[in-house]
Design an enzyme around this catalytic site. Structure first.
Site, short mmCIF file in Angstrom:
data_model
loop_
_atom_site.label_atom_id
_atom_site.label_comp_id
_atom_site.label_asym_id
_atom_site.label_seq_id
_atom_site.Cartn_x
_atom_site.Cartn_y
_atom_site.Cartn_z
N TYR A 1 -9.43 5.14 7.74
CA TYR A 1 -9.60 5.41 9.13
C TYR A 1 -10.73 6.50 8.93
CZ TYR A 1 -5.27 2.87 10.30
OH TYR A 1 -4.20 2.01 10.37
N LYS B 1 0.97 -0.88 15.16
CA LYS B 1 2.47 -0.91 15.36
C LYS B 1 3.03 -2.11 16.44
CE LYS B 1 3.71 3.02 13.42
NZ LYS B 1 4.25 2.30 12.13
N HIS C 1 0.85 -1.29 -0.05
CA HIS C 1 0.12 0.25 -0.12
C HIS C 1 0.89 1.36 0.09
CE1 HIS C 1 -4.03 -1.69 1.62
NE2 HIS C 1 -3.30 -2.44 0.68
N TYR D 1 4.04 6.41 10.27
CA TYR D 1 3.02 5.13 9.89
C TYR D 1 3.84 4.24 9.08
CZ TYR D 1 -1.36 2.62 9.01
OH TYR D 1 -2.27 1.89 8.75
N PRO E 1 -4.02 -0.59 18.95
CA PRO E 1 -3.89 -0.78 17.58
C PRO E 1 -4.09 0.10 16.30
CG PRO E 1 -5.96 -1.82 18.24
CD PRO E 1 -5.42 -1.06 19.28
C1 PHB Z 1 -5.86 -4.78 10.30
O1 PHB Z 1 -6.06 -4.84 9.21
O2 PHB Z 1 -6.19 -5.72 11.23
C2 PHB Z 1 -5.34 -3.39 11.00
C3 PHB Z 1 -4.96 -2.54 10.26
C4 PHB Z 1 -4.85 -1.17 10.62
C5 PHB Z 1 -4.90 -1.05 12.18
C6 PHB Z 1 -5.08 -1.95 12.90
C7 PHB Z 1 -5.52 -3.16 12.24
O3 PHB Z 1 -4.30 0.56 12.51
#
Ligand code: PHB
Ligand code: APR
Length: 390
Positions: free
Chosen positions: A201, A297, A72, A385, A293
């Site tokens: 997000y 990280k 990505h 990130y 989460p």
């Molecule tokens: C996930 O795909 O499980 C995932 C992706 C981004 C995050 C947390 C979990 O910030």
């Protein structure tokens, strides 16, 4: 039984440490409480920083990861009716992330250990760390009907947040820093192609939501929920209703539904244990620190610890120097606090806090708007990130 490094826990930290030590000519034994199927199917996060991918590939673990992992080049942040793309290529000079489930990393690691005849003991019980301050520490445990003992030079505590390693350090030798957030994440794995090419997000008036994925055929979604909620409180229709409401903020964009393959609720906390070393006991990964989460990280930090720990142990065995072992806590904690800060920041920016005032809501929106308008603000988020190591 005897080995050079006794490792407690077969998560990403313990397994990767065992694998790298083997490649550096150091023997280890991994002791795991659960069975193999359980650790290989446990659904966790799935975002790998570029540095994590490079490290796994360097140690021969890149074959399936580079073939099946989804690369990505950005993420999308939604708030109100606005959308902002953080362009990693442009903002970080071409670094990116790879979406590859943690349990796939675990499967690759277990396969690599077994192919090298690595000693991996599943289903062990009553694990205890013994005499970590002596020259001859050991791990006592129960396997089947037998009480057993593993003598070693060093013990690596890689047994996650609820393990026994951290607890075996006397309280006066550690300082812990802890924050529990007033919400949890409800996550679902869905038998449907992702509805977007990149992670979304969303900070919505109803709370946080995240649209992610595992493969071209499987998506992964999360919603913020009250921390005391149980999975029974969330029938499928209620989850979909919340996801649609929180993610479909832009005209014309819809979230695809599919069969729910797995559902779970994860509490959100930040936690750091200082120190990460007690004599010949060394902590790595979730045993020493937890991040919420939101910044993805957790696994990256566990792998960064293992990178440093494996170098420190290699130096000790190759030329007898303990310099890197002595510096291990300080070197790790620098990376840990950077990511603890970033995860806390992303969490604070994107969630609806219970009792949040209109003033606090306006501050969140002001910061999101700043992110949208300022390349410098976006670059700071992008840099963290994709992984900022120093
Ligand atoms: C996930 O795909 O499980 C995932 C992706 C981004 C995050 C947390 C979990 O910030
Ligand atoms: N004895 C032996 N094994 C144990 C014990 C014990 N007393 N307690 C826990 N374990 C095992 C767990 O069953 C698990 O398999 O230790 C392992 C720890 O693995 P993780 O929790 O995955 O921790 P870590 O390897 O540090 O990886 C961190 O995992 O929790 C996620 O989001 C987190 O991605 C991050 C990553």
């Amino acid at each position: 039984m005897r080995t050079q490094v006794g490792i407690i826990g077969a998560g990403p930290a313990g397994l990767l440490l065992s694998h790298i030590l083997h490649l550096r000519g150091i023997d280890s034994v991994v002791l795991e409480k659960r069975d193999r199927t359980y650790v290989e199917s446990r659904v966790r996060a799935g975002v790998l920083e570029q540095g994590t991918v490079n490290l796994l590939a360097e140690f021969g673990l890149g074959e399936r990861l580079l073939r099946e992992g989804l690369q990505h080049h950005g993420i999308e942040i939604r708030f109100g009716a606005r959308s902002h793309r953080i362009d990693f290529d442009e903002l970080t000079g071409g670094k990116g992330i790879t979406v590859y489930g943690q349990q796939e990393v675990i499967k690759d690691l277990i396969a690599a250990r077994l192919a090298a005849n690595g000693r991996l003991l599943f289903n062990v019980d009553e694990v205890r760390v013994c005499e970590p301050l002596s020259e001859n520490p050991c791990i006592r445990f129960r396997s089947g009907d037998e009480d057993r003992r593993l003598d070693c030079d060093f013990i690596a505590g890689c047994d996650g947040f609820h393990g026994v390693s951290r607890e075996s350090i006397p309280a006066e030798a550690v300082t812990c820093f802890d924050r529990t957030y007033p919400f949890a994440w409800l996550g679902i794995l869905v038998d449907a192609p992702p509805s977007s090419g990149e992670l979304i997000y969303a900070n919505s008036p109803d709370g946080f939501a995240l649209h992610s994925m595992r493969s071209p055929a499987v998506s992964r979604n999360y919603i913020q929920c009250p921390p005391q909620d149980r999975i029974e409180d969330w029938p499928d229709e209620r989850i979909w209703e919340a996801l649609h409401k929180r993610l479909e903020m832009l005209p014309g964009w819809t979230l695809g539904e599919g069969g729910i393959l797995e559902k779970s609720i994860t509490p959100m906390r930040s936690f750091v244990c200082e120190t990460m070393r007690y004599g010949r006991l060394l902590l790595a990964g979730d045993a020493a620190h937890i991040v919420p989460p939101t910044g993805a990280k957790g696994m990256n930090l566990a792998i960064s610890d293992v990178d440093m720990l494996s170098r420190a142990l290699a130096e000790r065995y190759e030329n007898g120097s303990e310099d890197l072992l002595n510096a291990y806590p300080e070197n790790c904690l620098r990376q840990v606090w950077r990511r603890v800060h970033f995860s806390w920041h992303m969490t604070s920016l994107l969630h609806k806090f219970p009792g949040q005032s209109e003033f606090e809501r306006r501050l969140q929106l002001a910061e999101l708007e700043y992110l949208r308008k300022s390349p410098a603000a976006s670059a700071a988020l992008a840099e963290n990130y994709v992984g900022f190591a120093f």
